[in-house]
Motif scaffolding. Structure first.
Motif, mmCIF file in Angstrom:
data_model
loop_
_atom_site.group_PDB
_atom_site.id
_atom_site.type_symbol
_atom_site.label_atom_id
_atom_site.label_comp_id
_atom_site.label_asym_id
_atom_site.label_seq_id
_atom_site.Cartn_x
_atom_site.Cartn_y
_atom_site.Cartn_z
ATOM 1 N N ALA A 1 0.835 -1.207 0.000
ATOM 2 C CA ALA A 1 0.000 0.000 0.000
ATOM 3 C C ALA A 1 0.866 1.252 0.000
ATOM 4 N N GLN A 2 2.001 1.221 0.741
ATOM 5 C CA GLN A 2 2.903 2.373 0.759
ATOM 6 C C GLN A 2 3.520 2.603 -0.616
ATOM 7 N N LYS A 3 3.946 1.508 -1.241
ATOM 8 C CA LYS A 3 4.520 1.640 -2.581
ATOM 9 C C LYS A 3 3.469 2.121 -3.581
ATOM 10 N N MET A 4 2.259 1.598 -3.416
ATOM 11 C CA MET A 4 1.194 2.044 -4.306
ATOM 12 C C MET A 4 0.931 3.533 -4.120
ATOM 13 N N SER A 5 1.023 4.006 -2.868
ATOM 14 C CA SER A 5 0.859 5.433 -2.594
ATOM 15 C C SER A 5 1.943 6.241 -3.292
#
Length: 369
Positions: free
Chosen positions: A216-220
């Motif tokens: 999710a952090q990378k997607m952000s």
């Protein structure tokens, strides 16, 4: 099978060097203002007097010099003729523009101008002294022809001015439309990418909850880049490759050794430009449309060549059923059409699928997007 897309370069909006001078001259002569009218009357009067005296000498009309009333009446008549034609032209510009109905405009303008000429000639002949010689009347008529020629020049300049204005306005409308089309095409990518990213995230949450937070952090981070590039026409290859590293991470978590993504880029190409999110779309399409397993991995190779092109190539192992919106590759092709006349090459030999895209220098980019 190869498909070559030849695009037409969008030319930046340019203003001709003579535009300001032409506009000033046009406004100085043809405007309805008092100053312009006085200037026009002065020019016409001077040309009328010179033409009358010159023709008087040629025709040996001596009474022109002894009867100032003849010259005064002739100058008044010539000015009425001139101003009438200017008024006719100005009125028709509002009612029947040159580029609306050209044939009708020419016919009506010639008809009104001829009618006005007959009327002014009749008035002059009626008001002129009875003792005025036929030669003096002929001089007036020759003077009117001279002024008609002068009026024709003014009207032709008006036509040229209207034509130039129409070209400029059409170009402005064209550039505005191209800009709107470009932004509409690019904006299609954002919901398209978001939809697919959430699909991957859902998959990670389902099969590997521990990595979902990192994912999710990378997607952000990835989507932040997408938002940053939302209004950008192009971005550097370096920025795209950095973005691709984050994007690759998202898929590596899920696919592992089933995905083999390699990059082989000449460092001298890193500052060249391409439309943003281009590499992501091509990689996304490869992942979406091909089966990938540890034994039969999906191999994607991103490289650049000496022709300042970037090639995205993947092996083919098509899925039996794949839902597609048709946005991805078509979007890239349409964006390149708006940017350059360089070729885009799509190659499919049933074993490998590759897309070759030109990298653009700053001096190759249109200024108007």
């Amino acid at each position: 099978m190869s498909h070559i897309v030849t695009t037409e370069k969008m030319r930046p909006k340019e203003k001709p060097e003579y535009a300001d001078e032409f506009l000033k001259l046009h406004e100085g002569i043809m405007n309805p203002g008092i100053v312009a009218s006085i200037r026009r009357v002065a020019i016409v009067s001077m040309l009328g007097i010179v033409s009358l005296l010159f023709l008087g000498e040629i025709l040996d009309v001596r009474d022109l010099y002894h009867r100032p009333i003849s010259i005064i009446l002739a100058v008044i008549g010539i000015n009425l003729l001139s101003e009438g034609n200017v008024l006719i032209n100005r009125t028709l510009n509002k009612r029947i523009p040159w580029f609306g109905k050209l044939t009708q405009r020419i016919a009506i303008q010639l008809g009104l101008s001829f009618t006005w000429l007959v009327l002014i000639t009749f008035l002059f002949y009626t008001l002129a002294p009875r003792t005025l010689s036929k030669e003096a009347i002929m001089s007036f008529l020759f003077g009117t022809l001279f002024i008609l020629f002068f009026n024709s020049i003014l009207i032709m300049r008006n036509f040229a001015y209207s034509w130039r204005q129409s070209i400029v306005e059409n170009e402005q409308l064209k550039q505005a439309k191209l800009h709107a089309d470009y932004m509409a095409l690019q904006n299609q990518l954002n919901p398209h990418f978001l939809f697919n990213s959430f699909s991957v995230l859902i998959s990670e949450i389902q099969y590997n909850p521990k990595s979902a937070v990192e994912f999710a952090q990378k997607m952000s981070d990835v989507y932040r880049y997408v938002l940053q590039q939302r209004n950008a026409t192009t971005t550097t290859l370096k920025a795209e490759l950095d973005f691709m590293s984050d994007y690759q991470f998202l898929h590596k978590i899920r696919m592992g050794e089933a995905l083999d993504l390699k990059m082989d880029i000449d460092p001298t190409h890193l500052n060249l430009e391409l439309p943003p999110i281009t590499l992501q779309v091509l990689v996304e399409n490869a992942i979406k449309h091909n089966r990938a397993t540890k034994k039969q991995p999906l191999n994607i190779h991103i490289s650049s060549n000496a022709n300042n092109e970037i090639i995205v190539c993947n092996n083919l192992n098509p899925k039996s059923t794949t839902y597609s919106t048709g946005v991805g590759l078509e979007n890239i092709l349409e964006r390149y059409k708006l940017l350059t006349n360089k070729q885009v090459l799509v190659h499919n030999d049933q074993k490998n699928f590759s897309v070759t895209l030109p990298l653009l220098g700053k001096n190759e980019l249109p200024e108007s997007i």
